[in-house]
Design a protein around this motif. Structure first.
Motif, PDB file in Angstrom:
ATOM      1  N   ASP A   4      32.717  53.609  43.353  1.00  0.00           N
ATOM      2  CA  ASP A   4      33.122  52.217  43.576  1.00  0.00           C
ATOM      3  C   ASP A   4      31.942  51.317  43.222  1.00  0.00           C
ATOM      4  O   ASP A   4      30.806  51.622  43.565  1.00  0.00           O
ATOM      5  N   PHE A   5      32.238  50.201  42.586  1.00  0.00           N
ATOM      6  CA  PHE A   5      31.166  49.309  42.127  1.00  0.00           C
ATOM      7  C   PHE A   5      31.337  47.953  42.791  1.00  0.00           C
ATOM      8  O   PHE A   5      32.432  47.385  42.770  1.00  0.00           O
ATOM      9  N   THR A   6      30.282  47.431  43.388  1.00  0.00           N
ATOM     10  CA  THR A   6      30.409  46.165  44.121  1.00  0.00           C
ATOM     11  C   THR A   6      29.385  45.115  43.691  1.00  0.00           C
ATOM     12  O   THR A   6      29.213  44.106  44.380  1.00  0.00           O
ATOM     13  N   ASP A   7      28.739  45.317  42.554  1.00  0.00           N
ATOM     14  CA  ASP A   7      27.805  44.302  42.057  1.00  0.00           C
ATOM     15  C   ASP A   7      28.591  43.312  41.186  1.00  0.00           C
ATOM     16  O   ASP A   7      28.592  43.384  39.960  1.00  0.00           O
ATOM     17  N   TYR A   8      29.286  42.380  41.845  1.00  0.00           N
ATOM     18  CA  TYR A   8      30.171  41.444  41.143  1.00  0.00           C
ATOM     19  C   TYR A   8      29.378  40.552  40.182  1.00  0.00           C
ATOM     20  O   TYR A   8      29.857  40.199  39.100  1.00  0.00           O
ATOM     21  N   ARG A   9      28.172  40.213  40.589  1.00  0.00           N
ATOM     22  CA  ARG A   9      27.294  39.399  39.747  1.00  0.00           C
ATOM     23  C   ARG A   9      27.078  40.069  38.387  1.00  0.00           C
ATOM     24  O   ARG A   9      27.191  39.448  37.333  1.00  0.00           O
ATOM     25  N   GLU A  10      26.792  41.354  38.420  1.00  0.00           N
ATOM     26  CA  GLU A  10      26.552  42.118  37.186  1.00  0.00           C
ATOM     27  C   GLU A  10      27.809  42.140  36.313  1.00  0.00           C
ATOM     28  O   GLU A  10      27.740  42.000  35.091  1.00  0.00           O
ATOM     29  N   ILE A  11      28.959  42.286  36.943  1.00  0.00           N
ATOM     30  CA  ILE A  11      30.236  42.325  36.217  1.00  0.00           C
ATOM     31  C   ILE A  11      30.438  41.043  35.408  1.00  0.00           C
ATOM     32  O   ILE A  11      30.747  41.075  34.215  1.00  0.00           O
ATOM     33  N   PHE A  12      30.262  39.891  36.056  1.00  0.00           N
ATOM     34  CA  PHE A  12      30.547  38.611  35.396  1.00  0.00           C
ATOM     35  C   PHE A  12      29.430  38.175  34.448  1.00  0.00           C
ATOM     36  O   PHE A  12      29.710  37.573  33.413  1.00  0.00           O
ATOM     37  N   LEU A  13      28.203  38.483  34.790  1.00  0.00           N
ATOM     38  CA  LEU A  13      27.097  38.100  33.904  1.00  0.00           C
ATOM     39  C   LEU A  13      27.161  38.834  32.572  1.00  0.00           C
ATOM     40  O   LEU A  13      26.801  38.303  31.530  1.00  0.00           O
ATOM     41  N   ALA A 126      37.686  40.418  46.520  1.00  0.00           N
ATOM     42  CA  ALA A 126      36.229  40.328  46.694  1.00  0.00           C
ATOM     43  C   ALA A 126      35.575  39.602  45.520  1.00  0.00           C
ATOM     44  O   ALA A 126      34.659  38.789  45.716  1.00  0.00           O
ATOM     45  N   MET A 127      36.056  39.856  44.304  1.00  0.00           N
ATOM     46  CA  MET A 127      35.488  39.171  43.136  1.00  0.00           C
ATOM     47  C   MET A 127      35.811  37.678  43.159  1.00  0.00           C
ATOM     48  O   MET A 127      34.969  36.839  42.834  1.00  0.00           O
ATOM     49  N   ARG A 128      37.014  37.358  43.570  1.00  0.00           N
ATOM     50  CA  ARG A 128      37.436  35.955  43.666  1.00  0.00           C
ATOM     51  C   ARG A 128      36.594  35.218  44.715  1.00  0.00           C
ATOM     52  O   ARG A 128      36.133  34.098  44.488  1.00  0.00           O
ATOM     53  N   THR A 129      36.371  35.850  45.860  1.00  0.00           N
ATOM     54  CA  THR A 129      35.537  35.261  46.914  1.00  0.00           C
ATOM     55  C   THR A 129      34.118  35.024  46.403  1.00  0.00           C
ATOM     56  O   THR A 129      33.514  33.976  46.656  1.00  0.00           O
TER      57      THR A 129
END
Length: 367
Positions: A4-13, A126-129
């Motif tokens: 499971d991956f939870t580094d949302y910042r990394e995803i969008f950047l 979680a990504m939306r938040t």
């Protein structure tokens, strides 16, 4: 699960490829830039499973879900996921809360296609938040300045030349006025907010802590600005862009007639001009009440004559008549009132070159 991956910042950047396994009805309400929807269940299947869950509980719903998505349907969906995973090995899959649907998709991919594909922990919610928080944090922590000016001064063109601009109208795919609809539709409000948040995130990561944005009302067509941003915009300092009436008429002629007509033709082919004409007339009718009956009739005659001439010969000269009339009699008095009301917040006013120079210097001085 371990992947499971939870580094949302990394995803969008890094614009990580994302596979959304929610049902289409959920996806179209809102998603993220560049995401592909490959649902575990279609809308009808999801509805049936949801009803079953309410009436008979989770286990009965899971059993029904497996019955509905089995055999050839299941094989086709796994194949679509596998194609995506092979094409985007650096990507992730997700569902609404990072729960059962993404677990099932992940498990089937592993069991049936031999692909161990990571999923986003917490899912869409979680990504939306994270993105909503990104905008709220920027509003609380960053410096903002608004770009104002009469209709047709070319505020968007100024924004395009600034590294620290947020193009709200660009994200909303709308020019912001009663005439602002484009040939292509607007994103959902959630999509608009998400696009804006990703833009803010990327700019802040590159060290930008001061933003320039156009002075807008809350609504840009069907999209609404995030409330914390809009409320704060009522206090931000302003820079006022000026241009001659002639310059503004020419710019509106180019943007709202020549370019918009070409856009409609590119999107709709032979029907393009008729749809463009319809859109222009509809936009004028939208301000009929505020224009008043006599002025509306006068502008309508000018617009109809201009459209007939354009259809006949391709010439657009007659459009200047209604454009200048609308500016002089409708938009300019309204904007003059706005300028007076916001006068205390205007820290600089000038034409394009001077405004660009001022805003660039302002950015350097605030660093």
């Amino acid at each position: 699960m371990s992947n499971d991956f939870t580094d949302y910042r990394e995803i969008f950047l890094n614009d990580r490829p994302l596979m959304d396994v929610r049902a289409p009805v959920e996806f179209f309400k809102g998603s993220f830039p560049g995401v592909v929807n490959l649902p575990l269940m279609n809308d009808n299947e999801r509805q049936r499973v949801g009803t079953c869950y309410k009436q008979h509980g989770q286990q009965a719903a899971i059993t029904l879900g497996h019955q509905l998505v089995s055999g050839q349907i299941k094989a086709e969906r796994i194949e679509a996921w596998a194609d995506f995973a092979r094409a985007h090995p650096e990507g992730y899959l997700y569902c609404f809360r990072g729960g059962l649907r993404s677990q099932i998709a992940q498990q089937w991919l592993k069991d049936e296609a031999g692909i161990d594909y990571p999923r986003v922990g917490g899912g869409y919610k979680a990504m939306r938040t994270f993105l909503l928080d990104t905008v709220e944090q920027a509003v609380a922590q960053c410096d903002f300045v608004l770009l104002g000016g009469m209709t047709g001064t070319g505020k968007t063109e100024v924004l395009w030349q600034l590294s620290n601009a947020l193009d709200l109208e660009g994200h909303a795919n709308h020019r912001g006025s009663s005439f602002g609809k484009r040939a292509t539709g607007q994103p959902s409000n959630i999509d608009f907010e998400n696009r804006l948040a990703v833009d803010v995130l990327k700019k802040r990561t590159h060290g930008i802590e001061q933003f320039v944005l156009e002075d807008e009302s809350r609504a840009i067509g069907s999209c609404a600005l995030p409330l914390p941003l809009y409320q704060s915009m009522q206090q931000y300092p302003m820079v006022w862009l000026e241009d001659s009436l002639e310059g503004r008429v020419e710019r509106i002629l180019r943007d709202y007639v020549v370019d918009l007509c070409a856009e409609f033709v590119a999107v709709h082919g032979e029907e393009g001009f008729a749809l463009f004409s319809e859109r222009l007339l509809e936009s004028l009718n939208n301000v009929q009440k505020r224009l008043g009956g006599e002025r509306h009739r006068r502008m309508l005659i000018l617009m109809e004559d201009a459209l007939a001439e354009q259809a006949n010969s391709g010439a657009v000269d007659l459009h200047r008549g209604w454009i200048e009339g609308l500016l002089r009699e409708y938009y300019d008095p309204m904007y003059a009132f706005q300028r007076e009301k916001k006068g205390a917040r205007i820290e600089f006013a000038g034409e394009r070159g001077a405004v660009l120079e001022y805003l660039r210097a302002r950015l350097i001085n605030r660093k």
